[in-house]
Structures are given as C-alpha cells and as structure tokens.
Design a protein around this motif. Sequence first.
Motif, PDB file in Angstrom:
ATOM      1  N   GLY A  67       0.774  -1.238   0.000  1.00 54.03           N
ATOM      2  CA  GLY A  67       0.000   0.000   0.000  1.00 54.03           C
ATOM      3  C   GLY A  67       0.801   1.282   0.000  1.00 54.03           C
ATOM      4  N   ARG A  68       2.051   1.232  -0.494  1.00 53.87           N
ATOM      5  CA  ARG A  68       2.862   2.452  -0.489  1.00 53.87           C
ATOM      6  C   ARG A  68       2.237   3.534  -1.371  1.00 53.87           C
ATOM      7  NH1 ARG A  68       8.390   1.414  -3.947  1.00 53.87           N
ATOM      8  NH2 ARG A  68       8.624   3.601  -3.353  1.00 53.87           N
ATOM      9  N   PHE A  69       1.720   3.151  -2.533  1.00 49.83           N
ATOM     10  CA  PHE A  69       1.081   4.124  -3.420  1.00 49.83           C
ATOM     11  C   PHE A  69      -0.394   4.325  -3.050  1.00 49.83           C
ATOM     12  CE2 PHE A  69       4.486   2.202  -6.103  1.00 49.83           C
ATOM     13  CZ  PHE A  69       5.329   3.304  -6.101  1.00 49.83           C
ATOM     14  N   THR A  70      -0.997   3.313  -2.447  1.00 53.35           N
ATOM     15  CA  THR A  70      -2.372   3.448  -1.962  1.00 53.35           C
ATOM     16  C   THR A  70      -2.457   4.611  -0.978  1.00 53.35           C
ATOM     17  OG1 THR A  70      -2.520   1.030  -2.059  1.00 53.35           O
ATOM     18  CG2 THR A  70      -4.316   2.197  -0.976  1.00 53.35           C
ATOM     19  N   GLU A  71      -1.501   4.679  -0.078  1.00 50.62           N
ATOM     20  CA  GLU A  71      -1.482   5.751   0.920  1.00 50.62           C
ATOM     21  C   GLU A  71      -1.448   7.116   0.248  1.00 50.62           C
ATOM     22  OE1 GLU A  71       0.930   6.401   4.975  1.00 50.62           O
ATOM     23  OE2 GLU A  71       2.225   6.558   3.200  1.00 50.62           O
ATOM     24  N   VAL A  72      -0.573   7.253  -0.744  1.00 47.01           N
ATOM     25  CA  VAL A  72      -0.441   8.536  -1.440  1.00 47.01           C
ATOM     26  C   VAL A  72      -1.730   8.893  -2.168  1.00 47.01           C
ATOM     27  CG1 VAL A  72       0.850   9.806  -3.206  1.00 47.01           C
ATOM     28  CG2 VAL A  72       2.047   8.179  -1.717  1.00 47.01           C
TER      29      VAL A  72
END
Length: 281
Positions: A67-72
């Motif tokens: 979820g690294r890009f999900t968070e962004v």
Amino acid sequence: MRDGIPRFVPEDNYGKSFGYQWNLHRLTQLDSYVGLPVSRDRLLRESGWTTDELEGREVLECGSGAGRFTEVLCQTGAAVTSFDISNAVEANATSNGRFAGLRLLQASIYDLPLMDESFDYLVCLGVIQHTPDVERAFKTIFRYLRPGGKFCIDVYAAIVAYPHLRQLLRPVTKRIPPGKLYGVVQSITPRLLPVSTRLSAVPWVGDYLTRLVPVANHRHLGLSDTETVRTWSVLDTFDWLSPQFERPQPRRRLERWCRDLRLSEFEIERIRGLYVVRGTK
C-alpha cells in the motif's frame, strides 16, 4: 470475504511470495513510516499527475502490495479501488484501512469483479512484469478505464533488466520457499551492500559494475539512515529473486500494445530500469 476484504482468488497462487514479503515489510516503504516522500515523488513523477486533479476522482490501483502508493492516492482525497492477487491486501488494509475512500480486493488482474469503464484514473506500478502474460495484463486493465481517463503503467525495461547477475540466480531462487529464501537474503545483503556501494562510486562505469552484485542498492533515493537502507535492500533483493515471473518488455512492444488499444494519446519514457507508459484512453 475474509477480514473484511472480498477474495476472488485461491490463497495459493503465483503471487504468494509477494504476500510473504509485504506482510513482513508492511511499513518499510510507506512514506508515513520512512518520513520521506519517496513513494509520493515516484507516483507523481511517473504519472505526471497532480494531487489536486486526483481529488474526488475514481482511481483503480492495480497491484497494491503493502500500500505504499495506496497511501499517497488516498491522501489526495481520491476514491481508490486497490487490488492485489496476494494476501498483501491484508498489510494494505492494516496500514490504510483508516481511509474512508479506500476499497480493497484480493483478485486477479485478468478477472476483476468491477464494471467496465468505471474509473477516471488507472495506475499500475511494479506489477505487470510479474504476471504470467504481460500483454494480456496490460490490455485487460484498460477495460476498467473510462474513455478520456488517464493512465500510468510501468514495467521493467528490456534489455536493461537482463544483463544483471540476478537473472542467473532466479531460475534457482524462485523455486526456494519464501521463508527460506528470505533468510538467505537477510544474511547476505549486509555483506554485499557495501561492495555494491563502493562499485557504484567508480566514475563512468559504477552503475554497470553494481550489476555484478546481486543486491538492490537504493543510494539514489536519499535514504540516510543505515538501518533503513539495509532494510530496503533486503526487501528489494528478495523482490528480485523470489517472483515466479519476471518478464521485462521492449519499447516497441509496448508501443504496439498501445496502438492495438487505439489510445487517444500515450508516451513512453525510460526512467532508470523502467519504461513508464502514460497517457489518455
């Protein structure tokens, strides 16, 4: 449905190693944990989008990992539907479940339980080279993007990804059970990382020499803490060696796929070892 997440694939699938690594490294690459906008900068750099334009939009994220890009994406105020074939969705749910606009699924990129042409934006980073049929994966996800919708997809670049020592190791390492392989990677990475760093400093040829050392080196990201650098290196070295599939793609093939889809506009940019394909459907 399990743990509040709809599941549409069997637990034992080709993404099993990714589930292992992302549940183990749930926080490692999250900007909120690292304290640096590494994932944010990569997403916005590759896509060319702004956070303002994403606010209130329907976004499909293909392959969520931890979820690294999900968070962004969620921080922009977008309504995000994110899926992964592996149980990495559990790590994503733990980290990002606080966002009201997030919907998570465990599903195959080839068979999504979603309505066609229902998203304004499509993003797929670090995923399609690890699928069994890259062309099918690339073309299938466009089903869900509305006409006029924007997309960003990256993929390992051929032939750049081939002349690397890891390619000689992968036929063996991808068959090793994830837990056992991770132990090996965790043991050798701290020993080889300093060697890679020294080689990278050699003028003119440093980037080529590092390919002789089978560990990931993130010196270009500006990670200053020694333990963080080592942890990222362990994670991405495992990410290199463990996937069942790794299929880099040449630019001409990507161009052909885009023409096959009759996209309104597209461009392909080489960023380090990746081809980034972005444009409008």
